[in-house]
Design a protein around this motif. Structure first.
Motif, PDB file in Angstrom:
ATOM      1  N   TRP A  21     -80.900  48.635  -4.450  1.00  0.00           N
ATOM      2  CA  TRP A  21     -81.890  48.233  -3.446  1.00  0.00           C
ATOM      3  C   TRP A  21     -82.792  49.386  -3.024  1.00  0.00           C
ATOM      4  O   TRP A  21     -83.951  49.145  -2.697  1.00  0.00           O
ATOM      5  CB  TRP A  21     -81.189  47.591  -2.239  1.00  0.00           C
ATOM      6  CG  TRP A  21     -80.177  48.488  -1.582  1.00  0.00           C
ATOM      7  CD1 TRP A  21     -78.840  48.553  -1.850  1.00  0.00           C
ATOM      8  CD2 TRP A  21     -80.431  49.463  -0.570  1.00  0.00           C
ATOM      9  NE1 TRP A  21     -78.249  49.522  -1.074  1.00  0.00           N
ATOM     10  CE2 TRP A  21     -79.205  50.098  -0.268  1.00  0.00           C
ATOM     11  CE3 TRP A  21     -81.575  49.874   0.107  1.00  0.00           C
ATOM     12  CZ2 TRP A  21     -79.086  51.110   0.666  1.00  0.00           C
ATOM     13  CZ3 TRP A  21     -81.462  50.884   1.052  1.00  0.00           C
ATOM     14  CH2 TRP A  21     -80.225  51.481   1.322  1.00  0.00           C
ATOM     15  N   GLU A  24     -86.085  49.308  -4.668  1.00  0.00           N
ATOM     16  CA  GLU A  24     -87.006  48.237  -4.282  1.00  0.00           C
ATOM     17  C   GLU A  24     -87.773  48.549  -3.007  1.00  0.00           C
ATOM     18  O   GLU A  24     -88.899  48.097  -2.833  1.00  0.00           O
ATOM     19  CB  GLU A  24     -86.238  46.926  -4.110  1.00  0.00           C
ATOM     20  CG  GLU A  24     -85.501  46.462  -5.351  1.00  0.00           C
ATOM     21  CD  GLU A  24     -86.438  46.216  -6.519  1.00  0.00           C
ATOM     22  OE1 GLU A  24     -87.543  45.679  -6.301  1.00  0.00           O
ATOM     23  OE2 GLU A  24     -86.068  46.571  -7.655  1.00  0.00           O
ATOM     24  N   ARG A  30     -88.874  55.008  -7.088  1.00  0.00           N
ATOM     25  CA  ARG A  30     -89.182  54.579  -8.455  1.00  0.00           C
ATOM     26  C   ARG A  30     -89.893  55.684  -9.232  1.00  0.00           C
ATOM     27  O   ARG A  30     -89.713  55.809 -10.440  1.00  0.00           O
ATOM     28  CB  ARG A  30     -90.019  53.301  -8.426  1.00  0.00           C
ATOM     29  CG  ARG A  30     -89.239  52.092  -7.941  1.00  0.00           C
ATOM     30  CD  ARG A  30     -90.011  50.795  -8.096  1.00  0.00           C
ATOM     31  NE  ARG A  30     -91.235  50.722  -7.313  1.00  0.00           N
ATOM     32  CZ  ARG A  30     -91.307  50.407  -6.021  1.00  0.00           C
ATOM     33  NH1 ARG A  30     -90.207  50.119  -5.360  1.00  0.00           N
ATOM     34  NH2 ARG A  30     -92.465  50.351  -5.400  1.00  0.00           N
TER      35      ARG A  30
END
Length: 106
Positions: A21, A24, A30
């Motif tokens: 999570w 996200e 990322r």
């Protein structure tokens, strides 16, 4: 075991879907990591967290933080600063060494 794909592929993907999570909710994660998964387990006087990370070059790290018998103030303080602390641990080998030395002296 999740970070090194030791479960059957379907199980590993399900676990990654549940644990990753942080990928996200933060675009910076990322950019910095190929995988970043975390699972906490805290109560009023305990703060625990386990995480794994893999950067885009394939370097991996796993960390577990286990605390016990915290005052409410310490638990709140640590909860508030946990993300910054873990991020610094993930990003700095020198900081990891400093923390390791400090913990081994206590």
């Amino acid at each position: 075991m999740v970070s090194t794909n030791q479960f059957p592929p379907v199980a590993n993907q399900t676990l990654r879907d549940l644990l990753e999570w942080p990928m996200e909710i933060n675009e910076g994660n990322r950019e910095r990591f190929a995988h970043l998964g975390s699972k906490g387990g805290s109560t009023g006087f305990i703060l625990n967290d386990a995480l794994y990370a893999e950067n885009h070059q394939g370097d991996r790290i796993e960390m577990v933080l286990l605390t016990d018998d915290l005052s409410l103030g310490k638990q709140m303080f640590l909860s508030h600063h946990l993300n910054s602390f873990e991020s610094k641990l993930l990003g700095s080998e020198d900081f990891r060494r400093e923390v390791k030395e400090a913990l081994s002296d206590s």
